[in-house]
Design a protein around this motif. Structure first.
Motif, PDB file in Angstrom:
ATOM      1  N   LEU A 647      87.758  99.000  14.447  1.00  0.00           N
ATOM      2  CA  LEU A 647      86.768  99.857  13.798  1.00  0.00           C
ATOM      3  C   LEU A 647      85.607 100.107  14.745  1.00  0.00           C
ATOM      4  O   LEU A 647      85.423  99.391  15.733  1.00  0.00           O
ATOM      5  CB  LEU A 647      86.249  99.206  12.504  1.00  0.00           C
ATOM      6  CG  LEU A 647      87.302  98.789  11.477  1.00  0.00           C
ATOM      7  CD1 LEU A 647      86.658  97.944  10.386  1.00  0.00           C
ATOM      8  CD2 LEU A 647      87.970 100.015  10.878  1.00  0.00           C
ATOM      9  N   ALA A 648      84.826 101.128  14.439  1.00  0.00           N
ATOM     10  CA  ALA A 648      83.583 101.393  15.158  1.00  0.00           C
ATOM     11  C   ALA A 648      82.424 101.165  14.201  1.00  0.00           C
ATOM     12  O   ALA A 648      82.445 101.648  13.065  1.00  0.00           O
ATOM     13  CB  ALA A 648      83.561 102.829  15.695  1.00  0.00           C
ATOM     14  N   VAL A 649      81.414 100.441  14.655  1.00  0.00           N
ATOM     15  CA  VAL A 649      80.280 100.085  13.803  1.00  0.00           C
ATOM     16  C   VAL A 649      79.003 100.642  14.430  1.00  0.00           C
ATOM     17  O   VAL A 649      78.650 100.284  15.564  1.00  0.00           O
ATOM     18  CB  VAL A 649      80.151  98.562  13.624  1.00  0.00           C
ATOM     19  CG1 VAL A 649      79.013  98.240  12.677  1.00  0.00           C
ATOM     20  CG2 VAL A 649      81.464  97.977  13.126  1.00  0.00           C
ATOM     21  N   SER A 673      81.070 110.110   2.745  1.00  0.00           N
ATOM     22  CA  SER A 673      81.631 109.358   1.621  1.00  0.00           C
ATOM     23  C   SER A 673      82.395 110.268   0.668  1.00  0.00           C
ATOM     24  O   SER A 673      83.182 109.793  -0.142  1.00  0.00           O
ATOM     25  CB  SER A 673      80.509 108.649   0.864  1.00  0.00           C
ATOM     26  OG  SER A 673      79.602 109.582   0.300  1.00  0.00           O
ATOM     27  N   LYS A 674      82.194 111.587   0.782  1.00  0.00           N
ATOM     28  CA  LYS A 674      82.811 112.514  -0.168  1.00  0.00           C
ATOM     29  C   LYS A 674      83.945 113.333   0.435  1.00  0.00           C
ATOM     30  O   LYS A 674      84.778 113.851  -0.300  1.00  0.00           O
ATOM     31  CB  LYS A 674      81.743 113.467  -0.720  1.00  0.00           C
ATOM     32  CG  LYS A 674      80.645 112.760  -1.505  1.00  0.00           C
ATOM     33  CD  LYS A 674      79.573 113.734  -1.957  1.00  0.00           C
ATOM     34  CE  LYS A 674      78.456 113.009  -2.710  1.00  0.00           C
ATOM     35  NZ  LYS A 674      77.368 113.944  -3.122  1.00  0.00           N
ATOM     36  N   VAL A 675      83.962 113.508   1.749  1.00  0.00           N
ATOM     37  CA  VAL A 675      84.962 114.389   2.340  1.00  0.00           C
ATOM     38  C   VAL A 675      86.209 113.606   2.743  1.00  0.00           C
ATOM     39  O   VAL A 675      86.135 112.427   3.073  1.00  0.00           O
ATOM     40  CB  VAL A 675      84.393 115.144   3.566  1.00  0.00           C
ATOM     41  CG1 VAL A 675      83.191 115.978   3.167  1.00  0.00           C
ATOM     42  CG2 VAL A 675      84.020 114.187   4.682  1.00  0.00           C
ATOM     43  N   ARG A 676      87.338 114.300   2.690  1.00  0.00           N
ATOM     44  CA  ARG A 676      88.617 113.718   3.073  1.00  0.00           C
ATOM     45  C   ARG A 676      89.405 114.758   3.846  1.00  0.00           C
ATOM     46  O   ARG A 676      89.854 115.760   3.279  1.00  0.00           O
ATOM     47  CB  ARG A 676      89.434 113.285   1.834  1.00  0.00           C
ATOM     48  CG  ARG A 676      88.733 112.291   0.908  1.00  0.00           C
ATOM     49  CD  ARG A 676      88.670 110.904   1.538  1.00  0.00           C
ATOM     50  NE  ARG A 676      88.214 109.904   0.595  1.00  0.00           N
ATOM     51  CZ  ARG A 676      86.946 109.619   0.360  1.00  0.00           C
ATOM     52  NH1 ARG A 676      85.998 110.283   1.006  1.00  0.00           N
ATOM     53  NH2 ARG A 676      86.610 108.690  -0.512  1.00  0.00           N
ATOM     54  N   LEU A 683      84.752 107.495   7.285  1.00  0.00           N
ATOM     55  CA  LEU A 683      83.744 106.462   7.058  1.00  0.00           C
ATOM     56  C   LEU A 683      84.299 105.484   6.035  1.00  0.00           C
ATOM     57  O   LEU A 683      84.461 105.816   4.863  1.00  0.00           O
ATOM     58  CB  LEU A 683      82.439 107.082   6.551  1.00  0.00           C
ATOM     59  CG  LEU A 683      81.315 106.107   6.201  1.00  0.00           C
ATOM     60  CD1 LEU A 683      80.832 105.372   7.437  1.00  0.00           C
ATOM     61  CD2 LEU A 683      80.149 106.841   5.526  1.00  0.00           C
ATOM     62  N   PHE A 684      84.615 104.237   6.479  1.00  0.00           N
ATOM     63  CA  PHE A 684      85.206 103.261   5.580  1.00  0.00           C
ATOM     64  C   PHE A 684      84.186 102.706   4.601  1.00  0.00           C
ATOM     65  O   PHE A 684      84.449 102.597   3.408  1.00  0.00           O
ATOM     66  CB  PHE A 684      85.827 102.110   6.385  1.00  0.00           C
ATOM     67  CG  PHE A 684      87.129 102.463   7.029  1.00  0.00           C
ATOM     68  CD1 PHE A 684      88.282 102.585   6.271  1.00  0.00           C
ATOM     69  CD2 PHE A 684      87.212 102.686   8.391  1.00  0.00           C
ATOM     70  CE1 PHE A 684      89.495 102.912   6.864  1.00  0.00           C
ATOM     71  CE2 PHE A 684      88.407 103.021   8.986  1.00  0.00           C
ATOM     72  CZ  PHE A 684      89.557 103.134   8.231  1.00  0.00           C
ATOM     73  N   LEU A 695      77.060 101.487   9.607  1.00  0.00           N
ATOM     74  CA  LEU A 695      78.082 102.441   9.200  1.00  0.00           C
ATOM     75  C   LEU A 695      79.386 102.049   9.886  1.00  0.00           C
ATOM     76  O   LEU A 695      79.412 101.862  11.099  1.00  0.00           O
ATOM     77  CB  LEU A 695      77.689 103.857   9.600  1.00  0.00           C
ATOM     78  CG  LEU A 695      76.441 104.440   8.919  1.00  0.00           C
ATOM     79  CD1 LEU A 695      76.002 105.717   9.628  1.00  0.00           C
ATOM     80  CD2 LEU A 695      76.708 104.729   7.461  1.00  0.00           C
ATOM     81  N   VAL A 696      80.463 101.931   9.132  1.00  0.00           N
ATOM     82  CA  VAL A 696      81.748 101.469   9.663  1.00  0.00           C
ATOM     83  C   VAL A 696      82.750 102.616   9.624  1.00  0.00           C
ATOM     84  O   VAL A 696      83.129 103.094   8.553  1.00  0.00           O
ATOM     85  CB  VAL A 696      82.278 100.267   8.865  1.00  0.00           C
ATOM     86  CG1 VAL A 696      83.589  99.760   9.472  1.00  0.00           C
ATOM     87  CG2 VAL A 696      81.238  99.146   8.833  1.00  0.00           C
ATOM     88  N   TYR A 697      83.178 103.080  10.810  1.00  0.00           N
ATOM     89  CA  TYR A 697      84.088 104.216  10.941  1.00  0.00           C
ATOM     90  C   TYR A 697      85.441 103.757  11.476  1.00  0.00           C
ATOM     91  O   TYR A 697      85.587 102.646  12.000  1.00  0.00           O
ATOM     92  CB  TYR A 697      83.548 105.241  11.946  1.00  0.00           C
ATOM     93  CG  TYR A 697      82.165 105.756  11.698  1.00  0.00           C
ATOM     94  CD1 TYR A 697      81.961 106.883  10.917  1.00  0.00           C
ATOM     95  CD2 TYR A 697      81.054 105.146  12.280  1.00  0.00           C
ATOM     96  CE1 TYR A 697      80.691 107.386  10.717  1.00  0.00           C
ATOM     97  CE2 TYR A 697      79.782 105.635  12.085  1.00  0.00           C
ATOM     98  CZ  TYR A 697      79.610 106.765  11.299  1.00  0.00           C
ATOM     99  OH  TYR A 697      78.351 107.262  11.102  1.00  0.00           O
ATOM    100  N   GLU A 698      86.406 104.672  11.389  1.00  0.00           N
ATOM    101  CA  GLU A 698      87.636 104.450  12.127  1.00  0.00           C
ATOM    102  C   GLU A 698      87.310 104.528  13.625  1.00  0.00           C
ATOM    103  O   GLU A 698      86.423 105.266  14.048  1.00  0.00           O
ATOM    104  CB  GLU A 698      88.676 105.512  11.768  1.00  0.00           C
ATOM    105  CG  GLU A 698      88.258 106.948  12.054  1.00  0.00           C
ATOM    106  CD  GLU A 698      89.321 107.952  11.663  1.00  0.00           C
ATOM    107  OE1 GLU A 698      90.497 107.704  11.941  1.00  0.00           O
ATOM    108  OE2 GLU A 698      88.958 108.993  11.085  1.00  0.00           O
TER     109      GLU A 698
END
Length: 910
Positions: A647-649, A673-676, A683-684, A695-698
Motif C-alpha cells: 500500500l501507499a500511505v 471515498s465515493k468514486v469507483r 483509496l482504501f 490516507l491509505v491508497y493502492e
C-alpha cells in the motif's frame, strides 16, 4: 454500495420490469433518462401504441436506431440525447408518421448524410441533432416547409454549403443554432423578417459577406453570435436598436468601420464581444450610460479615443478588455468606483497619466493588466484593498515611486510583473509573505538595497527576475530552497560576495548572474557549457583552481592550498553527514515510537474491504519505507499482513497540513471515498488522530507518468504504452465528468498526478483540490493547478467547467507525443502549448514528435497530437468533452479517423 452503482442497478431493474409488463402497459409517457442504462435500443418499446413521450437521454445505450419507432402512431416527443447510438438515421423517420413534435438526438454517434428527409415532418417543433458526426452535407433546401418549427439546433453536424434562403419562412422559429459547422456564403438577407427569433447562433463557420440590415427590427432578439467567421464590412447602424438585445458576439471576423452611434442607446445590452476585427474610431461617448453592461471585449482592433467614463454606469461591469488598440488619455476616475469589476485588461494602448487611486484597490478584481502604455505616477497604497487580485501586470509603463508595503496584503497574488518602469527604493519585505506567488518580475527599474531576506518562503516561485536594477549585498542562499524555480535572473546589479552553493540544488533552465560584483569560487555544478554565459562581467569570480599571477611555483602553492582546503572541507562534510544521519535516525525512531504509542487512539475509516488494522499501517511509517515527499504530505510504502499486500500511505502532520482554505485531506476523502473506476486510484481507508492524518491508497509501483517522461527514465516508454496511458487517463477523467453525480472536476490534471501500476496501466490520482459542481461553471476563490497546465479561462476568470480539465489533459497528451515537459528550458520562453502550435504551423506536425519513438508510429502520434490540439483550444466551448476524447482515441486503434482532426483547425492562443 456506491451511489452510482445503486443508480445503475435500479435503472437496469426498472427496465427489466418494464419489458416484462410491456404486453399490458398502455403508458403515454416513459421517462428513463440518466439511469445509466446500457445495451441496445429496447425494440419492445415499439409495441406501445399509446406512447406519446419517450425519454432515454443521458444513458449509455448504443447501436443503431430501429425504424419501428417511426411507426408509433401517437409519438410526439423522442429524446435520446447523450447516448452512443450510431449508424444512419432511418429514412422512415421522415415519413410524416407519427406526429412527431420533438426529436432530440444531441450528442450521439449518428453518421451518414444529414437527414434532409426530416424536412417532410411538418409537425416538428424542435429539431435537435447537434454534436453528431454526420458526413459533410448541406441543409435541405425545403427546410422552410417546417412551418411549426420553433427550435433548430444543428451545431457541430458537419454541415456544408449555404444557409438555405427558405429558412426565412420559419416565422415561428425562436432558436436558430447552426454553430460549429462548415457553412459558407452570406447570412440570408431577409433574416430580419423572422420576427419570432430570440437567439441566433452561427459562430464558427465559414460565412462571409456583410451583416444583413434589419436585425434591429427583431423585437424579441436577445442573443446574436456570428463570431469566428469571415464576415466583413461595417456593423449595420440599426443593429443595436433591437429593444431586447442582450448579448452580441461578433469576434474573429473582418469587420471594419466604426461602432454605430445607436450602441449608446441599447437598453438591455449586457455583453459586447467584438475582439479580433478591424473596427476603428472611438466608442460612442455615452456608451454604458443606458444599459446594464457586464462584459466588454473589443481587443485586437484599431479603436482609438478615450475610454468612456460611463461604462460602469449600470454598476454591473465585471469584464473590461480593451487590449491591443490605440485608446488614449487617462483611465477614467469613474472606473475607480466600479466595484463589480473582476477582470481588467488594458495593455498595449496609448493610455497616459496616473491611475486613479481607487482603481488600484477594487475589491473583486482578479486580473489587472496595464502593460505597454505610458501610465505614470505610483502604485497607490489602496492596492492593499484588492483582496481578490491574482495577476498584477503593469510592466512597460512610466510608473515611479516605491513599491507599497501593502502588496503583502494580496494573499492570492500569483503574478507580479512590473518590469521596465522607474520604481525606486527597496523591495518591501511584505512581498515575501505572498504564499501563491509563482512569477516575480521587477527587472529594468531603479530598485536598490538588498534582496529581501525571507524570499525563500516563496516556495511556489518559478520565475524571479530582478535584473537591471541597483541591488547590492549578497545573493540569499535561501533561494536554493525554492525547488520550483526554473528562471533566476539577477544580472546587471551590484551584488557582491560568493555564488551560494545552494543554487546548485535548483533545476534551472535559465540562470543569469552576469555583470555584478561577485567574487570567490564558482560552485562546481555551474562550471558547464550550459551556464557559460551566466556569470559574465564578474571579474572576481574564480573558475576551477585560481591563481593571482602566472608564476608556476606560485600556482603550485595555490593548488596545494586548494587541495588541502578541499580535503579539510570533505572531512568536515563527512563528519557533519554522520552527525546528521545519527540525528535523523534518532528523530524518526522517536517519531515512530510516538506514533506507535498513540496507536490506540487512531480512528480508521474504511471505504473498501480491508484485511489490516491501524497498527499495520502506523508501523510502516519509518525512514526505510519513505518513497516520496510532496506539497501536501510525505508518502510511505507499507507491506501489510496477512497477504503481504503493498500500500501507499500519505501522511499529513498537523504542523504541515494544508490550510483550512484548501484542505487536501478532506477533499481527497470526500472524492475518492465515493468514486469507483479502474482508472482512478483506489483509496482504501483513512486514519486520523489528534496529531496526524493518514490516507491509505493502492500502491502504484511504477510511480508517475511525469517521472517516466521527464527524469532519467525518459525514453523508456514506447509509443504503444504511451497511447494506452493516454486512453486509461482519459477514461478516468471521462468517468469523473460524465458518470458522477454531481460532476467532479479534478483541477490539477498533470503527468505527475497520473500514476502507473506494474503493467503501466494508468490511474488518475491526487484529488486534493477536486471540486463537485452541479449545473454550469463553478467560481473558485483561489487558483489551483500547476504552471503550464492551467486553462486560459481558469487563470483569468476563476470560473471553471469540465473543459478546464480537458485543457490540462490536452497538455498531458502533448507531453506524451513530444516527450517535453510543459515548462522545460529547451522550448524557450513559451509553454508547451504555444511551442507546439508555433512549430506545427511553421514546420508541420512531424517536427514536434518525440524522435526517440516516432519512426514507426508517426501516423498514430500525429493523430493523438491533433486530438491534443483540440483539447487546448483557447475557447472552452471549442474543446471536446472527455467522452468524445475517449472516442477519438479509440477510433485511432479502430482504424477510423476522428472527425475535425486537422491541425489547421486547431489554432492555439498563446
Amino acid at each position: 454500495m456506491a451511489p452510482l452503482h445503486r443508480h445503475l442497478l435500479a435503472g437496469v431493474a426498472g427496465l427489466l420490469l418494464l419489458l416484462l409488463l410491456l404486453p399490458r402497459l398502455q403508458a403515454s409517457g416513459l421517462y428513463l433518462g440518466g439511469l445509466y442504462l446500457a445495451g441496445g435500443f429496447p425494440v419492445a418499446l415499439c409495441s406501445l401504441g399509446a406512447l406519446r413521450h419517450l425519454d432515454l437521454s443521458s444513458n449509455d445505450l448504443a447501436g443503431p436506431l430501429p425504424p419501428c419507432l417511426a411507426a408509433l402512431p401517437a409519438l410526439e416527443t423522442l429524446n435520446l440525447a447523450s447516448n452512443n447510438f450510431s449508424g444512419e438515421l432511418p429514412a422512415a423517420y421522415g415519413g410524416g408518421v407519427p406526429p412527431l413534435a420533438v426529436l432530440n438526438l444531441i450528442q450521439n454517434l449518428i453518421s451518414g448524410a444529414f437527414p434532409g428527409f426530416l424536412a417532410n415532418v411538418s409537425t416538428l417543433q424542435e429539431l435537435l441533432l447537434a454534436y453528431n458526426p454526420f458526413s459533410p452535407s448541406p441543409l435541405p433546401d425545403n427546410l422552410g416547409d417546417l412551418a411549426a418549427l420553433r427550435v433548430l439546433f444543428a451545431a457541430n453536424c458537419s454541415l456544408t454549403g449555404n444557409i438555405p434562403s427558405s429558412i426565412v419562412k420559419l416565422n415561428n422559429l425562436i432558436d436558430l443554432d447552426l454553430s460549429s459547422n462548415n457553412l459558407s456564403g452570406e447570412i440570408p438577407p431577409s433574416i430580419g423578417n423572422m420576427s419570432s427569433l430570440v437567439q441566433i447562433e452561427l459562430f464558427s463557420n465559414q460565412l462571409s459577406g456583410r451583416i444583413p440590415a434589419g436585425l434591429g427590427g427583431l423585437k424579441k432578439l436577445q442573443q446574436l453570435d456570428i463570431s469566428m467567421n469571415h464576415i466583413s464590412g461595417e456593423i449595420p447602424e440599426d443593429m443595436f436598436t433591437a429593444p431586447s438585445l442582450e448579448s452580441v458576439h461578433m469576434y474573429q471576423n473582418n469587420l471594419t468601420g466604426r461602432l454605430p452611434a445607436t450602441l449608446a442607446a441599447a437598453p438591455r445590452l449586457t455583453e459586447l464581444m467584438i475582439f479580433a476585427n478591424q473596427v476603428e474610431g472611438p466608442f460612442p461617448p455615452e456608451f454604458g450610460k443606458n444599459c446594464p453592461l457586464e462584459s466588454l471585449d473589443v481587443s485586437d482592433n484599431r479603436m482609438s479615443g478615450p475610454i468612456p467614463a460611463m461604462l460602469c454606469a449600470g454598476g454591473m461591469l465585471s469584464q473590461l478588455l480593451l487590449l491591443n488598440n490605440q485608446f488614449e488619455g487617462a483611465i477614467p476616475a469613474e472606473l475607480g468606483k466600479c466595484r463589480s469589476l473582476m477582470r481588467v485588461r488594458l495593455p498595449y494602448n496609448r493610455l497616459s497619466g496616473p491611475v486613479p487611486p481607487e482603481f488600484w484597490g477594487l475589491p473583486h478584481v482578479y486580473l489587472l493588466e496595464l502593460r505597454g502604455n505610458a501610465l505614470s505616477g505610483d502604485v497607490g497604497t489602496t492596492i492593499g484593498r484588492a483582496a481578490n487580485l491574482s495577476y498584477l501586470i503593469i510592466e512597460n509603463n512610466r510608473f515611479t515611486g516605491v513599491l507599497p508595503a501593502e502588496l503583502g496584503n494580496l494573499t492570492k497574488l500569483v503574478e507580479l510583473s512590473a518590469s521596465n518602469n522607474s520604481f525606486s527604493g527597496t523591495v518591501p519585505a511584505s512581498v515575501t509573505s505572498l504564499p501563491l506567488l509563482f512569477r516575480l518580475d521587477l527587472s529594468y527599474n531603479s530598485l536598490s538595497g538588498e534582496i529581501p531576506r525571507g524570499i525563500g518562503e516563496l516556495k511556489n516561485l518559478t520565475m524571479l527576475n530582478l535584473s537591471d536594477n541597483h541591488f547590492n549585498g549578497s545573493i540569499p542562499a535561501e533561494l536554493g530552497g525554492i525547488h520550483e524555480m526554473s528562471v533566476l535572473d539577477l544580472s546587471n546589479n551590484e551584488l557582491s560576495g560568493e555564488v551560494p552553493a545552494q543554487l546548485q540544488d535548483l533545476k534551472l533552465g535559465t540562470l543569469n548572474l552576469s555583470y555584478n560584483k561577485l567574487t570567490g569560487h564558482l560552485p562546481i555544478s555551474f562550471e558547464t557549457d550550459q551556464f557559460r554565459q551566466s556569470f559574465l562581467g564578474n571579474p572576481g569570480l574564480c573558475y576551477g583552481l585560481c591563481s593571482s599571477d602566472g608564476d608556476s611555483d606560485s600556482n603550485r602553492h595555490v593548488q596545494i592550498q586548494m587541495a588541502v582546503s578541499i580535503l579539510t572541507v570533505a572531512a568536515v562534510i563527512l563528519l557533519m553527514s554522520v552527525a546528521w544521519f545519527t540525528y535523523k535516525y534518532r528523530r524518526y525512531s522517536k517519531r515512530a515510537a510516538e506514533v506507535d504509542s498513540e496507536s490506540l487512539e487512531w480512528v480508521l475509516t474504511s471505504f473498501h474491504k480491508v484485511e489490516f488494522n491501524e497498527r499495520d499501517i502506523v508501523n510502516s511509517l519509518t525512514e526505510n519505507n519513505l518513497i516520496g515527499k510532496g506539497a501536501s504530505g510525505t508518502v510511505y510504502k507499507a507491506v501489510v499482513r496477512p497477504r503481504g499486500d503493498t500500500l501507499a500511505v500519505k501522511m499529513l502532520w498537523a504542523s504541515t497540513a494544508a490550510s483550512k482554505k484548501i484542505d487536501t485531506f478532506e477533499a481527497e476523502v470526500e472524492t475518492l471515498s465515493k468514486v469507483r473506476h479502474k482508472n482512478i486510484v483506489k483509496l482504501f481507508c483513512c486514519l486520523t488522530n489528534e496529531a496526524c492524518r493518514l490516507l491509505v491508497y493502492e500502491f502504484m509501483p511504477n510511480g508517475s507518468l511525469g517521472d517516466f517522461l521527464h527524469s532519467a527514465k525518459a525514453g523508456i516508454l514506447d509509443w504503444p504504452t504511451r497511447y494506452k496511458i493516454a486512453l486509461d487517463a482519459a477514461e478516468g477523467l471521462s468517468y469523473l465528468h460524465h458518470d458522477c453525480v454531481p460532476v467532479i472536476i479534478h483541477r490539477d490534471v498533470k503527468s505527475n498526478n497520473i500514476l502507473l501500476d506494474a503493467d503501466f496501466r494508468a490511474k488518475v490520482a491526487d484529488f486534493g483540490v477536486a471540486k463537485y459542481i452541479d449545473d454550469g461553471p463553478a467560481t473558485m476563490s483561489v487558483i489551483a493547478g500547476s504552471c503550464g497546465y492551467i486553462a486560459p479561462e481558469y487563470a483569468y476568470t476563476i470560473r471553471i467547467t469540465e473543459k478546464s480539465d480537458v485543457y490540462s489533459f490536452g497538455v498531458v497528451m502533448l507531453e506524451l507525443v513530444t516527450g517535453k515537459s510543459p515548462m522545460s528550458s529547451d522550448i524557450g520562453d513559451k509553454d508547451l502549448v504555444a511551442w507546439v502550435a508555433t512549430n506545427v504551423e511553421q514546420n508541420g506536425a512531424e517536427s514536434v514528435l518525440d524522435q526517440k519513438i516516432a519512426e514507426q508510429f508517426q501516423d498514430e502520434m500525429c493523430r493523438v497530437l491533433r486530438i491534443a490540439l483540440l483539447c487546448v483550444k483557447h475557447l472552452p466551448n471549442s474543446r471536446p468533452s472527455m467522452r468524445l476524447v475517449v472516442k477519438f482515441l479509440l477510433d485511432i486503434k479502430g482504424g477510423n479517423k476522428p472527425k475535425a482532426m486537422k491541425v489547421a483547425e486547431a489554432p492555439v492562443a498563446t
